[in-house]
Design a protein around this motif. Structure first.
Motif, PDB file in Angstrom:
ATOM      1  N   TYR A  94       0.840  -1.194   0.000  1.00  0.00           N
ATOM      2  CA  TYR A  94       0.000   0.000   0.000  1.00  0.00           C
ATOM      3  C   TYR A  94       0.877   1.247   0.000  1.00  0.00           C
ATOM      4  O   TYR A  94       2.032   1.223   0.422  1.00  0.00           O
ATOM      5  CB  TYR A  94      -0.950   0.012   1.200  1.00  0.00           C
ATOM      6  CG  TYR A  94      -0.276   0.069   2.557  1.00  0.00           C
ATOM      7  CD1 TYR A  94      -0.085   1.283   3.208  1.00  0.00           C
ATOM      8  CD2 TYR A  94       0.156  -1.100   3.194  1.00  0.00           C
ATOM      9  CE1 TYR A  94       0.524   1.343   4.459  1.00  0.00           C
ATOM     10  CE2 TYR A  94       0.774  -1.049   4.437  1.00  0.00           C
ATOM     11  CZ  TYR A  94       0.950   0.174   5.061  1.00  0.00           C
ATOM     12  OH  TYR A  94       1.567   0.233   6.294  1.00  0.00           O
ATOM     13  N   THR A  96       2.096   4.972   1.093  1.00  0.00           N
ATOM     14  CA  THR A  96       2.191   5.769   2.319  1.00  0.00           C
ATOM     15  C   THR A  96       2.675   7.166   1.947  1.00  0.00           C
ATOM     16  O   THR A  96       3.106   7.422   0.827  1.00  0.00           O
ATOM     17  CB  THR A  96       3.192   5.146   3.296  1.00  0.00           C
ATOM     18  OG1 THR A  96       4.498   5.124   2.679  1.00  0.00           O
ATOM     19  CG2 THR A  96       2.802   3.727   3.670  1.00  0.00           C
ATOM     20  N   ASN A  97       2.605   8.063   2.876  1.00  0.00           N
ATOM     21  CA  ASN A  97       3.172   9.415   2.691  1.00  0.00           C
ATOM     22  C   ASN A  97       2.704  10.065   1.394  1.00  0.00           C
ATOM     23  O   ASN A  97       3.513  10.479   0.550  1.00  0.00           O
ATOM     24  CB  ASN A  97       4.703   9.352   2.715  1.00  0.00           C
ATOM     25  CG  ASN A  97       5.233   8.765   4.006  1.00  0.00           C
ATOM     26  OD1 ASN A  97       4.685   9.011   5.066  1.00  0.00           O
ATOM     27  ND2 ASN A  97       6.283   7.975   3.903  1.00  0.00           N
ATOM     28  N   THR A 102       5.924   3.217  -0.101  1.00  0.00           N
ATOM     29  CA  THR A 102       5.053   2.051   0.054  1.00  0.00           C
ATOM     30  C   THR A 102       5.451   1.274   1.292  1.00  0.00           C
ATOM     31  O   THR A 102       6.563   1.397   1.798  1.00  0.00           O
ATOM     32  CB  THR A 102       5.143   1.101  -1.157  1.00  0.00           C
ATOM     33  OG1 THR A 102       6.492   0.634  -1.290  1.00  0.00           O
ATOM     34  CG2 THR A 102       4.690   1.776  -2.436  1.00  0.00           C
ATOM     35  N   ASP A 103       4.530   0.475   1.755  1.00  0.00           N
ATOM     36  CA  ASP A 103       4.797  -0.453   2.854  1.00  0.00           C
ATOM     37  C   ASP A 103       3.947  -1.700   2.602  1.00  0.00           C
ATOM     38  O   ASP A 103       3.201  -1.752   1.608  1.00  0.00           O
ATOM     39  CB  ASP A 103       4.464   0.185   4.202  1.00  0.00           C
ATOM     40  CG  ASP A 103       5.308  -0.399   5.331  1.00  0.00           C
ATOM     41  OD1 ASP A 103       5.828  -1.518   5.156  1.00  0.00           O
ATOM     42  OD2 ASP A 103       5.437   0.257   6.382  1.00  0.00           O
ATOM     43  N   SER A 335      10.987  -1.985   1.015  1.00  0.00           N
ATOM     44  CA  SER A 335       9.552  -1.860   1.242  1.00  0.00           C
ATOM     45  C   SER A 335       8.748  -2.661   0.242  1.00  0.00           C
ATOM     46  O   SER A 335       7.530  -2.543   0.159  1.00  0.00           O
ATOM     47  CB  SER A 335       9.122  -0.392   1.192  1.00  0.00           C
ATOM     48  OG  SER A 335       9.415   0.174  -0.057  1.00  0.00           O
TER      49      SER A 335
END
Length: 339
Positions: A94, A96-97, A102-103, A335
């Motif tokens: 997904y 992020t930021n 991504t993470d 990640s």
């Protein structure tokens, strides 16, 4: 529909699916400018008309999340189109930021949330094949797969897969509920699964191999002579195998494959696809393209039969000329981004 379609069984107890599928990612993610929806729909429909009915996407193919799934949903909402295709999507990565990073997550609550979102994005009642896109190594993999088992029992997904997992992770997940497919990078410049035990594990357990990037992210087609041939914003511009001296060295593999392809009267890309499909009846592959002319070229690879001598010659090249550079940018690989 063409009469030369190749069908392969999806795992030990799965259905027969088209061995040459279609990867939809590049239509809306990572490879330069996004293609207009109308043009993308034309390419997808042409792929299905050609018998490439095993269609691959992921909830992360964007940004934003779900963009590629929604593109497919514009076609899948038509029951007549839905009935023709075997739709595969993935969860676990997904953004992020504000979509700058991504993470990953394999938490049960996230698995369920993303499944519901994918069903809505795709405008379908169930997903044919649902993959764990990357393994969340911060939790036991069994936690993720117990939730996937529930989703299958509820009829939200029909078959389950995993992507870029180790042999140990495959065994642990498979012990919870059967895995039908492993999606993993495989091509003449990434033949790793033949050497690291993963292919042996999948064959022992009856798991099909779904080879992504069978054309080496387009590199093996010979279409790129320098990094400047790639659009701004194309993720390959930061890929280690496309950089500087690595690019020049990797062209040696392309040149060697082109020499063999020329002898056969086919393109290097067709040679690569035919080689992947020749690895066994448990191999499926999902090349993607934005252009109808390249789709046609890919489809023609189904008609190509490689002799044992030709396969041996390709294997000799693959063994002699190793790809230079990591598969992913190490800054993002931690990640588990991208494909």
């Amino acid at each position: 529909m063409s009469s030369d379609i190749i069908y392969r069984q999806l795992g030990k107890n799965g259905p027969m699916v088209s061995a040459l599928g279609f990867g939809a990612m590049g239509l809306s993610a990572f490879y330069g400018d996004r293609t207009a929806d109308a043009e993308s729909h034309e390419v997808i429909k042409a792929a299905v008309d050609e018998g490439c009915t095993f269609i691959d996407t992921s909830i992360v193919y964007g940004p934003p999340m779900g963009k590629n799934e929604k593109l497919l949903g514009g076609l899948l909402k038509d029951p007549s189109f839905r009935s023709k295709v075997f739709i595969c999507t993935k969860f676990g990565i997904y953004f992020t930021n504000d979509s700058r990073g991504t993470d990953i997550s394999g938490k049960p609550e996230d698995v369920r949330k993303w499944c519901e979102e994918s069903l809505a994005n795709l405008q379908v009642d169930y997903i044919d094949l649902y993959y764990q896109h990357r393994v969340d190594r911060s939790i036991p993999i069994e936690d993720t797969w117990r939730e996937l088992k529930k989703l299958k029992e509820e009829g939200k997904v029909k078959y389950l897969g995993i992507s870029e997992a180790t042999s140990e992770e495959i065994r642990k997940a498979h012990a919870v509920t059967p895995i039908s497919a492993l999606q993993i990078e495989f091509s003449p410049w990434t033949p790793d699964i033949r050497e690291n035990g993963i292919l042996d594990t999948c064959r022992e357990l009856g798991i099909a191999i779904v080879a992504y990037s069978p054309l080496g992210r387009g590199f093996l087609t010979g279409a790129y002579k320098s990094i400047d041939d790639l659009e701004e914003g194309d993720i390959r511009r930061s890929n280690p195998r496309f950089q500087g001296e690595a690019f020049k060295e990797n062209l040696k593999l392309v040149d060697a494959l082109k020499e063999l392809a020329d002898k056969k009267g086919i393109t290097p890309g067709q040679l690569a696809l035919a080689w992947v499909l020749a690895q066994g009846d448990d191999f499926i592959t999902i090349p993607g393209t934005k252009k109808l002319k390249y789709l046609k070229e890919n489809v023609e690879s189904r008609k190509i039969t490689l002799t044992q001598d030709e396969l041996a010659a390709i294997d000799a090249v693959v063994g002699r000329i190793k790809a230079i550079g990591e598969r992913y940018n190490l800054a993002t690989a931690a990640s588990h981004t991208a494909f």
